[in-house]
Motif scaffolding. Structure first.
Motif, PDB file in Angstrom:
ATOM      1  N   UNK A 147       0.773  -1.228   0.000  1.00 16.09           N
ATOM      2  CA  UNK A 147       0.000   0.000   0.000  1.00 16.09           C
ATOM      3  C   UNK A 147       0.806   1.280   0.000  1.00 16.09           C
ATOM      4  N   UNK A 148       2.099   1.231  -0.285  1.00 18.26           N
ATOM      5  CA  UNK A 148       2.923   2.439  -0.312  1.00 18.26           C
ATOM      6  C   UNK A 148       2.649   3.194  -1.619  1.00 18.26           C
ATOM      7  N   UNK A 149       1.971   4.325  -1.526  1.00 26.62           N
ATOM      8  CA  UNK A 149       1.460   5.024  -2.713  1.00 26.62           C
ATOM      9  C   UNK A 149       2.565   5.469  -3.664  1.00 26.62           C
ATOM     10  N   UNK A 150       3.699   5.936  -3.118  1.00 24.10           N
ATOM     11  CA  UNK A 150       4.780   6.410  -3.979  1.00 24.10           C
ATOM     12  C   UNK A 150       5.353   5.269  -4.809  1.00 24.10           C
ATOM     13  N   UNK A 151       5.608   4.128  -4.160  1.00 20.58           N
ATOM     14  CA  UNK A 151       6.147   2.973  -4.880  1.00 20.58           C
ATOM     15  C   UNK A 151       5.137   2.419  -5.876  1.00 20.58           C
ATOM     16  N   UNK A 152       3.859   2.450  -5.509  1.00 21.75           N
ATOM     17  CA  UNK A 152       2.812   1.958  -6.422  1.00 21.75           C
ATOM     18  C   UNK A 152       2.777   2.815  -7.682  1.00 21.75           C
ATOM     19  N   UNK A 153       2.843   4.147  -7.519  1.00 23.23           N
ATOM     20  CA  UNK A 153       2.828   5.048  -8.676  1.00 23.23           C
ATOM     21  C   UNK A 153       4.010   4.780  -9.587  1.00 23.23           C
ATOM     22  N   UNK A 154       5.215   4.524  -8.974  1.00 20.53           N
ATOM     23  CA  UNK A 154       6.402   4.265  -9.802  1.00 20.53           C
ATOM     24  C   UNK A 154       6.310   2.897 -10.475  1.00 20.53           C
ATOM     25  N   UNK A 155       5.711   1.923  -9.811  1.00 21.34           N
ATOM     26  CA  UNK A 155       5.586   0.596 -10.409  1.00 21.34           C
ATOM     27  C   UNK A 155       4.639   0.610 -11.602  1.00 21.34           C
ATOM     28  N   UNK A 158       6.700   3.573 -14.427  1.00 23.40           N
ATOM     29  CA  UNK A 158       8.077   3.604 -13.914  1.00 23.40           C
ATOM     30  C   UNK A 158       8.960   4.710 -14.458  1.00 23.40           C
ATOM     31  N   UNK A 159       8.589   5.364 -15.566  1.00 21.49           N
ATOM     32  CA  UNK A 159       9.523   6.311 -16.161  1.00 21.49           C
ATOM     33  C   UNK A 159       8.793   7.460 -16.837  1.00 21.49           C
TER      34      UNK A 159
END
Length: 333
Positions: A147-155, A158-159
């Motif tokens: 549920x980590x929003x920042x990591x989810x957005x990057x996943x 990703x670029x």
């Protein structure tokens, strides 16, 4: 020079006056305008026949989710309305048969190792089959990243690529559909016009040989003058066709630009058309000369058609590298 002009004028008028040439000259622009006109219609909604081909018929129902991997611990609020969880495949299949859900996913037990997900849906549509996988991607990323929003957005994205060109050039958006399709359209247009005009040379010479007209012409005209007049005349025909199709293409792009922002933002510089004419002339001279030689060597059209196969092979080579040429036009290749 007078004889060359006479041959040129006669060949040009006879070719342009053919019904098949007139039909081709105006039919292709009409098709382009029809595509541009249809693109301005229904910009907010897609017709049912088109949606059946390129998209999924939306049922308005949620989709089922069977998690055999035990990965999904929580469903985020943003996709809760999209999925109904089921404990096993039989339960999901029963709900699908009763019409409670429109389709259902099965996350396989070895998902973390294989990434396999099975999708049960009512219609076979390879073009629209992945249309609804966005919410599932978000659901899987949410649970794998706790549920980590920042990591989810990057996943999920990703670029954010920003391209900076080191040389002065007309830079187009690399993500634009027009940047991808325009080089292909221009390439095929050159293929059709250059090889089509050169093929007229082959038809002209072989037909005159079979009809014995060439024997009469040879008594009063030098072969060099005859070939020169034909090449210039048929080159003029091809150039006329190129100009008409080019202007029609520009108008069609302006028409499509009203509803397609990528096309509206794509502009072709004047140098593009200047170089286009130069490349057409050089390409036409090469292939018309080859066609004239082939027509002079073979006894009839059937043999000439077989010989043109060897001339087409060099034309195919650029098509093999068209993706690299379109995406990296200033590269080493």
């Amino acid at each position: 020079m007078k004889k060359i002009w006479l041959i040129l004028k006669t060949e040009f008028i006879n070719t342009v006056a053919r019904p098949s040439f007139i039909l081709t000259l105006f039919l292709v622009p009409l098709v382009a305008f029809a595509v541009g006109w249809f693109s301005t219609l229904g910009t907010t909604e897609t017709s049912e026949p088109v949606a059946a081909i390129v998209g999924t018929q939306k049922s308005g129902k949620p989709e089922g989710l069977v998690d055999l991997s035990r990965l999904v611990k929580d469903i985020p609020e943003s996709v809760q309305s999209k999925f109904i969880p089921y404990s096993d495949i039989n339960s999901a299949r029963a709900a699908y048969i009763e019409g409670e859900i429109g389709a259902f996913y099965v996350i396989q037990a070895d998902y973390l190792e294989s990434g396999k997900v099975q999708y049960y849906r009512p219609d076979f549509n390879p073009l629209g089959g992945l249309e609804n996988t966005g919410p599932l991607n978000e659901l899987l990323a949410y649970n794998m990243l706790n549920g980590q929003s920042t990591l989810i957005a990057r996943a999920l994205d990703p670029m954010q690529l920003e391209v900076e060109y080191t040389s002065e050039q007309t830079a187009h958006n690399p993500d634009s559909a027009a940047t991808f399709f325009v080089p292909y359209i221009v390439t095929f247009m050159f293929y059709i016009v250059i090889f089509g005009s050169a093929s007229l040379m082959l038809n002209s010479i072989t037909n005159e040989k079979q009809n014995r007209v060439i024997e009469i012409l040879a008594t009063s005209v030098k072969p060099v003058d005859l070939i020169t007049g034909k090449i210039i005349a048929l080159g003029g025909v091809g150039l006329l066709q190129t100009i008409v199709w080019g202007l029609a293409g520009l108008l069609a792009m302006q028409l499509m630009g009203r509803s397609i922002p990528d096309v509206a933002a794509f502009h072709l510089s004047a140098s593009f058309f200047i170089w286009g004419i130069i490349f057409f002339i050089l390409g036409y001279l090469l292939f018309s000369g080859l066609m004239a030689a082939a027509g002079a060597l073979v006894p009839g059209m059937r043999e000439a058609s077989q010989l043109t196969t060897f001339m087409v092979i060099p034309l195919v080579i650029p098509l093999m590298f068209i993706n690299e040429l379109a995406t990296n036009p200033n590269g080493g290749l």
